[in-house]
Design an enzyme around this catalytic site. Structure first.
Site, PDB file in Angstrom:
ATOM      1  N   ARG A 120      15.404  31.781  33.467  1.00  0.00           N
ATOM      2  CA  ARG A 120      15.597  32.055  34.901  1.00  0.00           C
ATOM      3  C   ARG A 120      16.572  31.033  35.478  1.00  0.00           C
ATOM      4  O   ARG A 120      16.209  30.133  36.230  1.00  0.00           O
ATOM      5  CB  ARG A 120      14.249  32.070  35.606  1.00  0.00           C
ATOM      6  CG  ARG A 120      13.264  33.010  34.925  1.00  0.00           C
ATOM      7  CD  ARG A 120      12.017  33.244  35.704  1.00  0.00           C
ATOM      8  NE  ARG A 120      12.217  34.300  36.699  1.00  0.00           N
ATOM      9  CZ  ARG A 120      11.247  34.774  37.468  1.00  0.00           C
ATOM     10  NH1 ARG A 120      10.030  34.282  37.364  1.00  0.00           N
ATOM     11  NH2 ARG A 120      11.487  35.729  38.339  1.00  0.00           N
ATOM     12  N   GLN A 125      20.730  35.480  36.752  1.00  0.00           N
ATOM     13  CA  GLN A 125      20.122  36.196  37.876  1.00  0.00           C
ATOM     14  C   GLN A 125      20.389  37.697  37.851  1.00  0.00           C
ATOM     15  O   GLN A 125      19.525  38.491  38.210  1.00  0.00           O
ATOM     16  CB  GLN A 125      20.616  35.607  39.201  1.00  0.00           C
ATOM     17  CG  GLN A 125      19.952  34.285  39.558  1.00  0.00           C
ATOM     18  CD  GLN A 125      20.434  33.751  40.898  1.00  0.00           C
ATOM     19  OE1 GLN A 125      21.428  34.224  41.449  1.00  0.00           O
ATOM     20  NE2 GLN A 125      19.739  32.760  41.422  1.00  0.00           N
ATOM     21  N   ASP A 128      17.812  39.361  35.590  1.00  0.00           N
ATOM     22  CA  ASP A 128      16.416  38.942  35.770  1.00  0.00           C
ATOM     23  C   ASP A 128      15.549  40.130  36.187  1.00  0.00           C
ATOM     24  O   ASP A 128      15.373  40.411  37.367  1.00  0.00           O
ATOM     25  CB  ASP A 128      16.365  37.824  36.817  1.00  0.00           C
ATOM     26  CG  ASP A 128      14.992  37.183  36.924  1.00  0.00           C
ATOM     27  OD1 ASP A 128      14.038  37.725  36.321  1.00  0.00           O
ATOM     28  OD2 ASP A 128      14.859  36.157  37.612  1.00  0.00           O
ATOM     29  N   SER A 131      12.496  39.369  38.501  1.00  0.00           N
ATOM     30  CA  SER A 131      12.792  39.223  39.923  1.00  0.00           C
ATOM     31  C   SER A 131      13.063  40.573  40.584  1.00  0.00           C
ATOM     32  O   SER A 131      12.568  40.855  41.684  1.00  0.00           O
ATOM     33  CB  SER A 131      13.990  38.289  40.128  1.00  0.00           C
ATOM     34  OG  SER A 131      13.647  36.963  39.771  1.00  0.00           O
ATOM     35  N   TYR A 226       9.560  29.209  35.849  1.00  0.00           N
ATOM     36  CA  TYR A 226       8.233  29.782  35.692  1.00  0.00           C
ATOM     37  C   TYR A 226       7.170  28.815  36.218  1.00  0.00           C
ATOM     38  O   TYR A 226       7.408  27.619  36.352  1.00  0.00           O
ATOM     39  CB  TYR A 226       7.946  30.091  34.219  1.00  0.00           C
ATOM     40  CG  TYR A 226       8.853  31.140  33.637  1.00  0.00           C
ATOM     41  CD1 TYR A 226       8.553  32.484  33.770  1.00  0.00           C
ATOM     42  CD2 TYR A 226      10.020  30.787  32.964  1.00  0.00           C
ATOM     43  CE1 TYR A 226       9.387  33.457  33.245  1.00  0.00           C
ATOM     44  CE2 TYR A 226      10.860  31.757  32.438  1.00  0.00           C
ATOM     45  CZ  TYR A 226      10.531  33.090  32.581  1.00  0.00           C
ATOM     46  OH  TYR A 226      11.367  34.046  32.061  1.00  0.00           O
TER      47      TYR A 226
END
Length: 376
Positions: A120, A125, A128, A131, A226
């Site tokens: 992450r 991003q 991800d 997310s 995390y």
């Protein structure tokens, strides 16, 4: 290069790739095969895939002939047994909770990439999946709570009297928690938030919520984004603070999970006993045990006069947009393992490729998964 999209099982409504992404893969000289009806539950029919350049194929053909196979949910052993050695499977495979299955994948000489283990980082991003899907979960959690709650969310002043706004308590200010804050505030609720990371305080407050601080949290800066386990002393202090807030809360949304471990129980039976009649809890960690002592996955539990909804699959209740976001994550990852001409290029010097790879050449290669296996 042939990429195959399978139809999901067990009630999963999302699909791994949508027609717009299929078009982009065609431009990279990747042939896309789609199992009949794979996108129906996400409102992408076979005709839409064919117009994008895909070919509709039986599952057996995809499993036996495709070079890369997409299955959003972890594959069953029956499915794995149909895949020849040397093929690639990509999805949300949850390897930290399925170490026995991981060893089986390796024994079958299959290369697996699990997008839920991607580091992450800022660079990752756009890939991800946790997310992109958590964003939807946070949004739907508040809407589900509002529909299940017996009172208004916003303050109302009427000729018949005034209605106080709902008090919402959110445990965890990750992507799901932040979206839950924003949605609850839009509906007019008063929001309090707990999180073990003091660094998120500014984000929480910028959304109009109160951040409840607890000192002594373990440093999560090296955990790759995390959550980490906390000390017993911190957990005791945390429970005391949560107990004070939960007694005043109308809605509680819990999001706390630790990769590879059971979800921490943040709401005890004693806390549930102190909640107002008619209160609602939405537990997004239900699949890994839940954040309350009474949560049951995929069930609604009535604990005295408190409704506890255990649901870790809220993104699947918005399958069209959830699939679009997921497919874009997948496409961005594919650009790391495919050349512009559509040939396979596995560069394990890339931290994202390395972090997502679970099995390769008959071995379990992911360090996080291996560490969980050693503990197990």
């Amino acid at each position: 290069m042939i990429a195959g999209i399978l139809k999901e099982k067990n009630g999963e409504t999302r699909v791994s790739l949508v027609p717009d992404v299929v078009k982009q893969l065609q431009q990279m000289s990747v042939t896309v095969w789609v199992e009949q009806g794979a996108g129906d539950t996400a409102y992408f029919n076979d005709n839409a895939y064919m117009q994008a350049g895909a070919v509709i194929k039986p599952a057996a053909d995809i499993l036996s002939q495709a070079d890369i196979i997409f299955t959003l949910q972890p594959p069953s052993r029956a499915l794995i047994d149909q895949v020849p050695a040397g093929k690639i499977i990509i999805g949300i495979l949850q390897p930290l909770y399925r170490v026995g299955e991981v060893e089986y994948w390796a024994s079958k000489q299959i290369t697996t990439f699990s997008l839920d283990t991607i580091p992450r980082t800022t660079r990752a991003q756009t890939m991800d999946v946790l997310s992109s899907q958590a964003n939807i979960a946070g949004y739907k959690a508040v809407l589900l709570a509002a529909c299940s709650y017996s009172r208004y969310f916003p303050m109302f002043m009427t000729a018949a009297g005034s209605i106080a706004p709902a008090k919402v308590l959110i445990l965890g200010a990750g992507v799901a928690g932040l979206q839950a804050i924003a949605t609850a505030r839009r509906l007019g609720a008063v929001v309090e938030v707990f999180d073990t990371r003091p660094a998120v305080k500014e984000e929480v407050m910028s959304l109009g919520a109160k951040f409840v601080e607890i000192e002594g949290a373990a440093d999560a800066s090296k955990a790759g984004g995390y959550a980490v386990e906390q000390s017993a002393a911190y957990q005791q202090q945390q429970q005391q603070k949560i107990a004070e807030s939960i007694a005043k809360a109308d809605i509680v949304i819990t999001t706390a999970q630790i990769p590879g471990k059971a979800a921490p129980v943040l709401v005890t039976s004693d806390m549930l006993d102190q909640m107002r009649p008619g209160s609602v809890i939405i537990d997004l960690a239900a699949a890994t045990g839940g954040n309350t002592s009474a949560t049951k996955n995929n069930e609604t539990v009535h604990y005295r006069d408190v409704t506890i909804i255990g649901n870790s699959s809220l993104p699947a209740t918005m399958p069209a947009d959830a699939s679009k976001l997921y497919a874009k994550n997948v496409f961005n990852f594919l650009k790391l393992i495919l050349t512009k001409e559509g040939s396979l290029h596995l560069n394990f010097e890339d931290d994202i490729v390395k972090g997502a790879c679970i099995t390769h050449n008959g071995e379990v290669v992911n360090e996080r998964v291996k560490s969980v296996m050693q503990v197990a």
